[in-house]
Design an enzyme around this catalytic site. Structure first.
Site, mmCIF file in Angstrom:
data_model
loop_
_atom_site.group_PDB
_atom_site.id
_atom_site.type_symbol
_atom_site.label_atom_id
_atom_site.label_comp_id
_atom_site.label_asym_id
_atom_site.label_seq_id
_atom_site.Cartn_x
_atom_site.Cartn_y
_atom_site.Cartn_z
ATOM 1 N N HIS A 64 1.825 3.643 2.058
ATOM 2 C CA HIS A 64 2.551 4.204 3.196
ATOM 3 C C HIS A 64 4.059 4.020 3.065
ATOM 4 O O HIS A 64 4.541 3.126 2.361
ATOM 5 C CB HIS A 64 2.066 3.573 4.498
ATOM 6 C CG HIS A 64 0.726 4.068 4.937
ATOM 7 N ND1 HIS A 64 0.020 3.510 5.978
ATOM 8 C CD2 HIS A 64 -0.052 5.104 4.480
ATOM 9 C CE1 HIS A 64 -1.125 4.159 6.137
ATOM 10 N NE2 HIS A 64 -1.192 5.127 5.244
ATOM 11 N N ASP A 67 6.324 2.829 4.967
ATOM 12 C CA ASP A 67 6.951 1.571 5.368
ATOM 13 C C ASP A 67 6.780 0.481 4.322
ATOM 14 O O ASP A 67 7.276 -0.638 4.498
ATOM 15 C CB ASP A 67 6.445 1.090 6.736
ATOM 16 C CG ASP A 67 4.935 1.000 6.827
ATOM 17 O OD1 ASP A 67 4.243 1.458 5.906
ATOM 18 O OD2 ASP A 67 4.439 0.470 7.847
ATOM 19 N N HIS A 88 3.560 -5.858 10.933
ATOM 20 C CA HIS A 88 4.449 -5.624 12.071
ATOM 21 C C HIS A 88 4.248 -6.764 13.069
ATOM 22 O O HIS A 88 3.135 -7.281 13.210
ATOM 23 C CB HIS A 88 4.134 -4.289 12.749
ATOM 24 C CG HIS A 88 4.114 -3.120 11.813
ATOM 25 N ND1 HIS A 88 5.255 -2.450 11.424
ATOM 26 C CD2 HIS A 88 3.082 -2.507 11.176
ATOM 27 C CE1 HIS A 88 4.930 -1.480 10.590
ATOM 28 N NE2 HIS A 88 3.609 -1.495 10.418
ATOM 29 N N LYS A 126 -2.926 -7.856 11.769
ATOM 30 C CA LYS A 126 -2.249 -7.560 13.027
ATOM 31 C C LYS A 126 -1.661 -8.836 13.626
ATOM 32 O O LYS A 126 -2.261 -9.909 13.531
ATOM 33 C CB LYS A 126 -3.233 -6.943 14.026
ATOM 34 C CG LYS A 126 -3.860 -5.642 13.545
ATOM 35 C CD LYS A 126 -2.811 -4.573 13.332
ATOM 36 C CE LYS A 126 -3.428 -3.274 12.853
ATOM 37 N NZ LYS A 126 -2.404 -2.225 12.641
ATOM 38 N N CYS A 174 0.084 -4.419 6.614
ATOM 39 C CA CYS A 174 -0.430 -3.756 7.817
ATOM 40 C C CYS A 174 -1.915 -3.982 8.046
ATOM 41 O O CYS A 174 -2.443 -3.620 9.104
ATOM 42 C CB CYS A 174 -0.148 -2.263 7.750
ATOM 43 S SG CYS A 174 1.613 -1.865 7.691
ATOM 44 N N HIS A 194 -6.650 -1.424 6.379
ATOM 45 C CA HIS A 194 -5.695 -0.450 6.926
ATOM 46 C C HIS A 194 -5.644 0.797 6.051
ATOM 47 O O HIS A 194 -5.488 1.917 6.550
ATOM 48 C CB HIS A 194 -4.324 -1.111 7.020
ATOM 49 C CG HIS A 194 -3.218 -0.192 7.422
ATOM 50 N ND1 HIS A 194 -3.108 0.331 8.688
ATOM 51 C CD2 HIS A 194 -2.165 0.300 6.716
ATOM 52 C CE1 HIS A 194 -2.040 1.104 8.750
ATOM 53 N NE2 HIS A 194 -1.454 1.114 7.569
ATOM 54 N N ASN A 248 -1.750 2.596 13.372
ATOM 55 C CA ASN A 248 -2.048 3.810 12.624
ATOM 56 C C ASN A 248 -3.369 3.664 11.871
ATOM 57 O O ASN A 248 -3.483 2.840 10.968
ATOM 58 C CB ASN A 248 -0.901 4.099 11.651
ATOM 59 C CG ASN A 248 -1.179 5.287 10.753
ATOM 60 O OD1 ASN A 248 -2.050 6.103 11.025
ATOM 61 N ND2 ASN A 248 -0.428 5.386 9.667
ATOM 62 N N HIS A 288 0.853 -1.189 0.000
ATOM 63 C CA HIS A 288 0.000 0.000 0.000
ATOM 64 C C HIS A 288 0.893 1.244 0.000
ATOM 65 O O HIS A 288 2.113 1.120 -0.050
ATOM 66 C CB HIS A 288 -0.990 0.001 1.172
ATOM 67 C CG HIS A 288 -0.369 -0.006 2.530
ATOM 68 N ND1 HIS A 288 0.099 -1.156 3.133
ATOM 69 C CD2 HIS A 288 -0.132 0.994 3.429
ATOM 70 C CE1 HIS A 288 0.581 -0.873 4.326
ATOM 71 N NE2 HIS A 288 0.460 0.439 4.525
#
Length: 255
Positions: free
Chosen positions: A104, A106, A226, A187, A184, A165, A195, A102
């Protein structure tokens, strides 16, 4: 013959146990690489944030027949260079492409390092649009619902299942080894919501259900954006966190 068969069975069991323990094959201050299955690996890098401090970020590698696919870049070009050097020099691989989960930082913060080496990049068309709006390095090749790529003989299905997300997040699945990179949108167990600036919280549970329904034959390994890897319980945990009140538990499980 009886003892030989038992020995082969033991070797297979030992191999499974070893992979389930996430065998570390590379470690530096900025990059860790762990082997998860015969052809899939998790790369762990770090992002310095204002709200959450130094955050460990997961990506996936698929390596087969001296070809590699990279799923999400490190957050910084300098660490992407280290990852590229690891694949090319230590693993003796040609990098066939990099897939962005995506928009973002990271996921694509280190994308320029791949482009500088003429490594093709792939993403959802919406990811390309959002990356351009944010002024980030832009993935080159877009797709809408499904893109199948190969590293050697191993196929990877990259697909869009709905917003979670972010509006554009995708998922990457390795059918031969039943490994899913969720990014992301998935989870790790006992993780918080993280976020939510670009999240679609209302759609998140149903998107998790779509993925579980798609993989009713089982998922052996699920890689979240993560935290620690797991299995389909991570998808159930995420769906429940964002409001899935269904009493019926999803049947997809480890095979």
């Amino acid at each position: 013959m009886k003892y030989q068969a038992l020995f082969v069975l033991f070797l297979g069991f030992s191999s499974t146990v070893a992979f389930s323990q996430n065998k570390e094959i590379y470690h530096s201050d900025d990059l860790i690489v762990e082997q998860l299955s015969p052809s899939t690996f998790r790369h762990i890098t770090y992002l310095q944030t204002n709200d959450f401090g130094k955050v460990a970020c997961n990506g996936m590698l698929v390596i087969n027949n001296k070809e590699a696919l990279v799923f999400d870049t490190p957050s910084y070009d300098s660490v992407s260079i280290e990852l590229i050097q690891f694949l090319e020099e230590k693993m003796d691989c040609k990098i066939a492409g990099v897939v962005v989960n995506h928009f973002h930082i990271d996921c694509l913060g280190g994308l320029k390092a791949f482009h500088d080496r003429k490594i093709p990049s792939y993403a959802n068309h919406l990811t390309i649009e959002l990356a351009a709006q944010e002024g980030y390095e832009i993935p080159e090749v877009g797709f809408d619902s499904l893109l199948v790529l190969k590293a050697g003989t191993i196929k990877v299905q990259n697909f869009y299942a709905g917003p979670a997300h972010t509006r554009d997040n995708i998922y990457s699945y390795v059918p031969a080894e039943k490994v899913l990179f969720g990014g992301c949108s998935v989870k790790s167990m006992n993780a918080g919501k993280g976020n939510l600036a670009d999240a679609d919280i209302n759609s998140w549970p149903s998107t998790m259900q779509i993925i579980l329904d798609r993989h009713k034959d089982g998922l052996d390994i699920v890689i979240p954006g993560h935290g620690k890897t797991g299995g389909p319980e991570l998808l159930n945990y995420t769906a429940k966190m964002f409001g899935n009140k269904k009493k019926k538990k999803v049947v997809a499980g480890r095979s």
